[in-house]
Design a protein around this motif. Sequence first.
Motif, PDB file in Angstrom:
ATOM      1  N   LYS A  38      54.026  34.950  33.006  1.00  0.00           N
ATOM      2  CA  LYS A  38      53.232  34.775  31.790  1.00  0.00           C
ATOM      3  C   LYS A  38      51.860  35.403  31.926  1.00  0.00           C
ATOM      4  N   ILE A  44      46.817  42.114  31.257  1.00  0.00           N
ATOM      5  CA  ILE A  44      46.816  43.502  30.768  1.00  0.00           C
ATOM      6  C   ILE A  44      46.138  43.583  29.409  1.00  0.00           C
ATOM      7  N   LYS A  45      46.438  42.608  28.559  1.00  0.00           N
ATOM      8  CA  LYS A  45      45.792  42.586  27.243  1.00  0.00           C
ATOM      9  C   LYS A  45      44.274  42.524  27.401  1.00  0.00           C
ATOM     10  N   LEU A  47      42.503  43.376  30.083  1.00  0.00           N
ATOM     11  CA  LEU A  47      41.991  44.612  30.685  1.00  0.00           C
ATOM     12  C   LEU A  47      41.752  45.643  29.584  1.00  0.00           C
ATOM     13  N   TYR A  48      42.639  45.638  28.610  1.00  0.00           N
ATOM     14  CA  TYR A  48      42.462  46.543  27.480  1.00  0.00           C
ATOM     15  C   TYR A  48      41.207  46.162  26.694  1.00  0.00           C
ATOM     16  N   GLY A  51      38.099  46.192  29.431  1.00  0.00           N
ATOM     17  CA  GLY A  51      37.875  47.415  30.182  1.00  0.00           C
ATOM     18  C   GLY A  51      37.983  48.664  29.335  1.00  0.00           C
ATOM     19  N   PHE A  52      39.171  48.881  28.771  1.00  0.00           N
ATOM     20  CA  PHE A  52      39.397  50.147  28.079  1.00  0.00           C
ATOM     21  C   PHE A  52      38.448  50.326  26.904  1.00  0.00           C
ATOM     22  N   LEU A  55      35.181  51.749  27.697  1.00  0.00           N
ATOM     23  CA  LEU A  55      35.197  53.039  28.384  1.00  0.00           C
ATOM     24  C   LEU A  55      34.328  54.076  27.661  1.00  0.00           C
ATOM     25  N   ARG A 141      44.853  29.591  30.310  1.00  0.00           N
ATOM     26  CA  ARG A 141      45.434  30.468  29.302  1.00  0.00           C
ATOM     27  C   ARG A 141      44.387  31.428  28.730  1.00  0.00           C
ATOM     28  N   ARG A 146      40.630  36.420  31.158  1.00  0.00           N
ATOM     29  CA  ARG A 146      39.418  37.153  30.797  1.00  0.00           C
ATOM     30  C   ARG A 146      38.498  37.309  32.002  1.00  0.00           C
ATOM     31  N   SER A 153      37.563  45.135  35.743  1.00  0.00           N
ATOM     32  CA  SER A 153      37.096  46.240  34.903  1.00  0.00           C
ATOM     33  C   SER A 153      35.711  46.742  35.297  1.00  0.00           C
ATOM     34  N   LEU A 156      35.280  49.099  38.240  1.00  0.00           N
ATOM     35  CA  LEU A 156      35.891  50.384  37.895  1.00  0.00           C
ATOM     36  C   LEU A 156      34.987  51.154  36.934  1.00  0.00           C
ATOM     37  N   LEU A 157      34.451  50.454  35.942  1.00  0.00           N
ATOM     38  CA  LEU A 157      33.565  51.116  34.986  1.00  0.00           C
ATOM     39  C   LEU A 157      32.325  51.675  35.687  1.00  0.00           C
TER      40      LEU A 157
END
Lengths: 259, 269, 171
Positions: A38, A44-45, A47-48, A51-52, A55, A141, A146, A153, A156-157
Amino acid sequence: MVNTIQTIGRNTLDTLAGIGRALLMLLGAIFSVPNVRKGTPLLIKQLYMVGFLSLIIILVSGLFIGMVLALQGYTVLVDYGAEDSLGPLVALSLLRELGPVVTALLFAGRAGSALTAEIGLMKATEQLTSLEMMAVDPLKRVIAPRFWAGMISMPLLAMIFSAIAILGAHIVGVDWLGVDSGSFWSIMQAQVSFEKDILNGAIKAVVFAFVVTWIALYKGYDCVPTSEGISKATTETVVQSSLAVLGLDFVLTAIMFGA
Amino acid sequence: MSQSLVEIKDVTFSRGDRIIYQNMSFSVPTGKITAIMGPSGIGKTTMLRLIGGQLKPDSGDILFAGESIPKMSRSELYQARERMSMLFQSGALFTDMSVFDNIAFPLREHTKLSEEIIRIIVLMKLEAVGLRGARDLMPSELSGGMARRAALARAIALDPELIMYDEPFAGQDPISMGVLVKLIKSLNQTLNITSLVVTHDVTEVMSIADHVVILADKGVIGEGSPEQVAQSESPLVQQFLQGLSDGPVPFHFDAAPYNQDLLMGSERG
Amino acid sequence: MNSKKIEILVGFFVSLGIAAIVMLALKVANAGMSGNGDTYSLYAKFDNIGSLKVRSPIKVGGVVVGRVEAINLDPTDYVPVVHMKIATEYSNFTETTSVNILTSGILGEQYLGINPGVLAHKDMNGEDELSEMFGLEEVKVLKDGDFITDTKSALVLEELIGQFLFNQSND
């Protein structure tokens, strides 16, 4: 007089209680047993989201800050005939300071405020209570994915920021102002140490990621669930995490590069 | 054993210095619709949170299916919560999921059913509230009444024993209100779910409730079937049921006498 | 579904981050070459180290062979001792080797320049080729922890000018 002392006392107690609640929230989120099936899609959501979506601002600001550094550095260095040192000047200031710090400030403004507002809104619309009533722990949850997304993130950023800024400095310094490309890179390589500069910068980025994400999540989780409360919490996130980053940066710099 | 699914026994609860309930007791009969009514600001929602175990009473006991909610450990409480559900005033749908995923959420969290079966269950629940066609919409695209019905579908996804409705009729137009009244009634009958409705919409709830509890003054002031309550001699109950502006609950907030207050103002000025 | 797009974008983000780390490590810091090779230590005493710093490069003919690890003051005679870390592949320095503190450009960084002198070339038998050829007394190879004795201190501008003026007034 007594009132003043009372105010000081009350503020102290409120602050301590706040730190306590923030710690409890963090412990509940970090030490929850992760559920890979789960948890992975949730991470991933986030991270998007965290993080993304940050960017673009990181890439653009990194490029411009690198270019400005090169331009300013060059005008000073050229007077001493030391324009070959432009490479290390740019690389060291980015890796040690500007990379982690500017990224953390931008991250607080872009991702931190969004996290606070989102969680505050979830609280105001009773989504967090509703999770609890559905026997789902909101710390696991909502908060935990988060938190980890922020911790992954932001470093990496920061690395992306430094890399793109050095490329920006190369564009201005080498392609425009005519510094020799070979000496730009080789003197940089001679001066920059992986352990001392890049690794220490990365440690800073991790510490800042922790502080900014923590403050953002706590402010959202603890906000007064009204529209006024959410806007106040969002402002507090940006102000407090920026101040915390700058203050911690001094401490970390003193420890890492001071002696 | 139990005629009542939920029993409130001698509960005292206070927030800060303010006592909200003092030695309050009432019970929620199994399989019936119980309405909790009272003027705003007397902590009706707090009552639901006490039953849900989100708050703990200062003293007294709250029994759910014979077990004491305040004495439960965290994991026991989570198990108990899987058997009850709550419909929030705002609906509290998760804004980042579609209607379908919202209703599938408790199933995915608490069961190991395959996606195929989850799909069937979700469509059944959506059909029950008449929103099967809206499954792919996001919560922001729903009207207030539809959001509440979608939330109701989510609340019954796990077939709970108890549903708590927090002000289900607040801010609804007459049509959606009628739909919700009908839904509460039919869910109660077809699924045999015990329902607890917290509201101050007297006429709507009196038409469907089997049992009425009226709260005021830190405790229960009237309890019984709708007919019994309507016959009550308590002036407070009558004022509430008939919606009189003045009575035992005064129109004026506590203040110094009117003319004295006005004169004091001019002296200061 | 939507989640596939998100996964692709997150994958892109993470790969970009890793690419940035690799670029910083290899292109900016050159971690691949320096840092993880085996090194050995040599020491040298100077009268004056000028502005030589820890981590200053050590060069032979302009090629970096090592870095300054530490600079201390000898507790007995109060002379600066420079601790040099040199890559083990350059381990043939002998006691004829000298080391100078040099400056790159007029205002550049100071670094250590090693003048190798006579090198010890080992032939297959492990004997010292030079001593056979020239019949010299055996030249000792510097080992880990040895001192280079032939050193030349940093040029300090004030001292230079002072000497120059002194010489002029003598004329």
